[in-house]
Design a protein around this motif. Structure first.
Motif, PDB file in Angstrom:
ATOM      1  N   GLY A   1       0.858  -1.487   0.031  1.00 25.23           N
ATOM      2  CA  GLY A   1      -0.044  -0.067  -0.090  1.00 25.23           C
ATOM      3  C   GLY A   1       0.844   1.340  -0.116  1.00 25.23           C
ATOM      4  O   GLY A   1       0.239   2.288   0.077  1.00 25.23           O
ATOM      5  N   ALA A   2       2.033   1.284  -0.065  1.00 24.93           N
ATOM      6  CA  ALA A   2       2.842   2.482  -0.117  1.00 24.93           C
ATOM      7  C   ALA A   2       3.185   2.775  -1.527  1.00 24.93           C
ATOM      8  O   ALA A   2       4.191   2.241  -2.043  1.00 24.93           O
ATOM      9  CB  ALA A   2       4.064   2.269   0.788  1.00 24.93           C
ATOM     10  N   ILE A   3       2.620   3.877  -2.016  1.00 19.29           N
ATOM     11  CA  ILE A   3       2.945   4.358  -3.254  1.00 19.29           C
ATOM     12  C   ILE A   3       3.894   5.138  -3.204  1.00 19.29           C
ATOM     13  O   ILE A   3       3.969   6.044  -2.365  1.00 19.29           O
ATOM     14  CB  ILE A   3       1.557   5.088  -3.723  1.00 19.29           C
ATOM     15  CG1 ILE A   3       0.150   3.763  -3.528  1.00 19.29           C
ATOM     16  CG2 ILE A   3       1.648   5.575  -5.216  1.00 19.29           C
ATOM     17  CD1 ILE A   3       0.476   2.842  -4.485  1.00 19.29           C
ATOM     18  N   PRO A   4       4.779   5.175  -4.380  1.00 16.12           N
ATOM     19  CA  PRO A   4       5.980   6.112  -4.319  1.00 16.12           C
ATOM     20  C   PRO A   4       5.485   7.408  -4.666  1.00 16.12           C
ATOM     21  O   PRO A   4       4.600   7.817  -5.358  1.00 16.12           O
ATOM     22  CB  PRO A   4       6.890   5.345  -5.568  1.00 16.12           C
ATOM     23  CG  PRO A   4       5.929   4.600  -6.254  1.00 16.12           C
ATOM     24  CD  PRO A   4       4.969   3.918  -5.119  1.00 16.12           C
ATOM     25  N   THR A   5       6.406   8.467  -4.311  1.00 14.87           N
ATOM     26  CA  THR A   5       6.066   9.757  -4.464  1.00 14.87           C
ATOM     27  C   THR A   5       6.590  10.181  -5.857  1.00 14.87           C
ATOM     28  O   THR A   5       6.124  10.941  -6.652  1.00 14.87           O
ATOM     29  CB  THR A   5       6.833  10.681  -3.388  1.00 14.87           C
ATOM     30  OG1 THR A   5       6.695  10.210  -2.100  1.00 14.87           O
ATOM     31  CG2 THR A   5       6.879  12.111  -3.643  1.00 14.87           C
ATOM     32  N   ARG A   6       7.626   9.501  -6.296  1.00 15.14           N
ATOM     33  CA  ARG A   6       8.309   9.815  -7.515  1.00 15.14           C
ATOM     34  C   ARG A   6       8.983   8.781  -7.989  1.00 15.14           C
ATOM     35  O   ARG A   6       9.502   7.853  -7.403  1.00 15.14           O
ATOM     36  CB  ARG A   6       9.025  11.102  -7.291  1.00 15.14           C
ATOM     37  CG  ARG A   6       9.889  11.625  -8.713  1.00 15.14           C
ATOM     38  CD  ARG A   6       9.158  12.602  -9.268  1.00 15.14           C
ATOM     39  NE  ARG A   6       9.948  13.175 -10.443  1.00 15.14           N
ATOM     40  CZ  ARG A   6       9.936  12.845 -11.732  1.00 15.14           C
ATOM     41  NH1 ARG A   6       9.011  11.844 -11.856  1.00 15.14           N
ATOM     42  NH2 ARG A   6      10.290  13.554 -12.543  1.00 15.14           N
ATOM     43  N   ILE A   7       8.983   8.414  -9.507  1.00 12.90           N
ATOM     44  CA  ILE A   7       9.607   7.388 -10.152  1.00 12.90           C
ATOM     45  C   ILE A   7      10.408   7.948 -11.206  1.00 12.90           C
ATOM     46  O   ILE A   7       9.984   8.627 -12.111  1.00 12.90           O
ATOM     47  CB  ILE A   7       8.611   6.287 -10.796  1.00 12.90           C
ATOM     48  CG1 ILE A   7       7.594   6.020  -9.525  1.00 12.90           C
ATOM     49  CG2 ILE A   7       9.296   5.305 -11.297  1.00 12.90           C
ATOM     50  CD1 ILE A   7       6.445   4.978 -10.160  1.00 12.90           C
ATOM     51  N   ILE A   8      11.778   7.553 -11.435  1.00 10.54           N
ATOM     52  CA  ILE A   8      12.428   7.964 -12.566  1.00 10.54           C
ATOM     53  C   ILE A   8      12.944   6.466 -13.162  1.00 10.54           C
ATOM     54  O   ILE A   8      13.137   5.647 -12.415  1.00 10.54           O
ATOM     55  CB  ILE A   8      13.673   8.861 -12.229  1.00 10.54           C
ATOM     56  CG1 ILE A   8      14.537   8.137 -11.187  1.00 10.54           C
ATOM     57  CG2 ILE A   8      13.010  10.140 -11.590  1.00 10.54           C
ATOM     58  CD1 ILE A   8      15.923   9.078 -11.078  1.00 10.54           C
ATOM     59  N   GLU A   9      13.259   6.568 -14.671  1.00 18.32           N
ATOM     60  CA  GLU A   9      13.974   5.610 -15.125  1.00 18.32           C
ATOM     61  C   GLU A   9      15.255   5.774 -15.154  1.00 18.32           C
ATOM     62  O   GLU A   9      15.935   6.820 -15.293  1.00 18.32           O
ATOM     63  CB  GLU A   9      13.348   5.531 -16.695  1.00 18.32           C
ATOM     64  CG  GLU A   9      13.985   4.177 -17.342  1.00 18.32           C
ATOM     65  CD  GLU A   9      13.345   3.900 -18.703  1.00 18.32           C
ATOM     66  OE1 GLU A   9      13.887   3.136 -19.442  1.00 18.32           O
ATOM     67  OE2 GLU A   9      12.566   4.595 -19.157  1.00 18.32           O
ATOM     68  N   VAL A  10      16.031   4.634 -14.928  1.00 19.06           N
ATOM     69  CA  VAL A  10      17.512   4.723 -14.514  1.00 19.06           C
ATOM     70  C   VAL A  10      18.275   3.739 -15.281  1.00 19.06           C
ATOM     71  O   VAL A  10      17.721   2.761 -15.852  1.00 19.06           O
ATOM     72  CB  VAL A  10      18.075   4.711 -13.291  1.00 19.06           C
ATOM     73  CG1 VAL A  10      17.443   5.978 -12.351  1.00 19.06           C
ATOM     74  CG2 VAL A  10      17.463   3.310 -12.619  1.00 19.06           C
ATOM     75  N   ASN A  11      19.762   4.006 -15.440  1.00 19.44           N
ATOM     76  CA  ASN A  11      20.577   2.664 -15.997  1.00 19.44           C
ATOM     77  C   ASN A  11      21.221   1.903 -14.970  1.00 19.44           C
ATOM     78  O   ASN A  11      21.618   2.683 -13.920  1.00 19.44           O
ATOM     79  CB  ASN A  11      21.554   3.781 -16.821  1.00 19.44           C
ATOM     80  CG  ASN A  11      22.606   2.501 -17.528  1.00 19.44           C
ATOM     81  OD1 ASN A  11      23.554   2.397 -16.674  1.00 19.44           O
ATOM     82  ND2 ASN A  11      22.627   2.401 -18.601  1.00 19.44           N
TER      83      ASN A  11
END
Length: 363
Positions: A70-80
């Protein structure tokens, strides 16, 4: 499959053990969403956690977290994965201790970022080979020094180095050692600059550590002095070293929060207008909200240049990069970099670098 790094802002009372439980719940559920959880970082002090997950897309990652705990992330980025490992030191969970059912990782993702830049002040033919040799020597020294202070070299360009450290102390001590290696050799036509700041890997920007890298770049680009740090770095260093003050080291310039804010505002505006031939100091005064006299005083104190000189040198640096690429004529580059005429551009360029733009292609 894409790789994502997400940010969770932890509520009061959530510990590393709670985050470990949520990570385990992700691992137990991930197959339902075609995801693969690689590892996580937890910082109880700053109330943040970061998950590194292979996922088909961001929505699959959100669905995984929502249904697992149930813990939704605040921010998501695509990484290498290579870049993540360079900055953070790993891309998978550390080995679990024996007889421990839950792999609790109380490992902050907060990192200290150092940028070192070596710039040539002269392009005269008699100086070029000497400077190239000196730069190669400094580059070798830097690459040898960084691992001695548990640092990781994230990226190296011709005359620029980006490094990541787990602690502020290691970064500061590494920077001092690098500076000493430069001071040991007299090379007057080289400008050797270090900038250090710190932060978390995921913010509202698209790139990993983007804000922190930008600050370190600005410090090593425009702030006067050869070794500049933020006031946050100073405070963190003193916290790690029983309040030993950095102010006794005269070679390190500490910029305060107001100066850091001005530096960021100045560079953000400059990067948006530097190519416009109609831009002048009045535009800086208007957009930065400073009077003419206050802008001049602030620039001289922080940058060591007047607004006019700062904008001119910024444009000349951009022009030098374009000339080295050899993809446009001198006249085209003059106008592309905001100069009113090719003749004036050539005059300014010669004054700064000691050669005419037409001779740069030979280097």
């Amino acid at each position: 499959m894409p790789l994502f790094l997400d940010l969770h802002e932890l509520p009061e009372g959530i510990t590393a053990a709670h985050v470990a439980e949520m990570h385990q719940a992700d691992l137990d559920t991930e197959h339902k969403y075609n995801c693969r959880g690689l590892t996580y970082w937890c910082d109880e002090k700053r109330k943040t956690a970061f998950c590194l997950i292979d996922a088909p897309n961001k929505q699959a990652l959100i669905d995984l977290h929502e249904h697992a705990h149930g813990a939704i992330p605040t921010r998501i980025i695509e990484v290498n994965d290579t870049i993540v490992e360079s900055f953070l030191g790993r891309i998978e969970d550390p080995e679990k201790s024996k007889n421990i059912s839950l792999n609790i990782i109380n490992d902050p993702a907060f990192r200290t970022i150092m940028v070192v830049k070596i710039k040539s002040k002269s392009l005269r033919s008699k100086d070029v080979e000497t400077l190239k040799t000196a730069i190669r020597g400094y580059s070798y020294s830097i690459k040898a020094i960084v691992p001695q202070y548990q640092g990781r070299l994230v990226k190296q360009e011709t005359n620029s180095f980006l490094m990541s450290f787990d602690t502020v102390s290691d970064a500061i001590h590494c920077g001092i050692k690098i500076q000493e290696s430069y001071n040991g050799i007299i090379t007057p036509d080289l400008e050797f600059k270090i900038g250090i700041s710190a932060g978390i890997p995921v913010t509202d920007k698209e790139g990993i550590f983007e804000d922190t890298i930008k600050t370190s770049n600005y410090l090593s680009d425009i702030v006067k002095g050869n070794f500049s740090i933020t006031s946050a770095i100073k405070d963190l260093y003193e916290g790690e070293n029983q309040n030993i003050s950095l102010e006794t080291n005269n070679s390190i310039l500490v910029i305060n929060n107001n100066e850091e804010a001005f530096m960021t505002q100045l560079m953000d505006f400059t990067e948006s207008i530097w190519s416009h031939t109609t831009t002048n100091v009045n535009d800086f005064e208007e957009n930065l909200g400073y009077s003419k006299s206050k802008l001049y005083r602030t620039m001289m104190h922080l940058v060591g240049k007047s607004p006019n000189a700062f904008l001119r040198d910024y444009r000349l640096n951009k022009a030098l990069d374009l000339l080295k690429k050899q993809e446009a004529t001198i006249s085209e580059i003059a106008y592309q970099t905001g100069f009113s005429s090719p003749a004036y551009f050539s005059k300014c360029f010669h004054k700064k670098y000691g050669v005419l733009p037409s001779n740069v292609k030979s280097y």
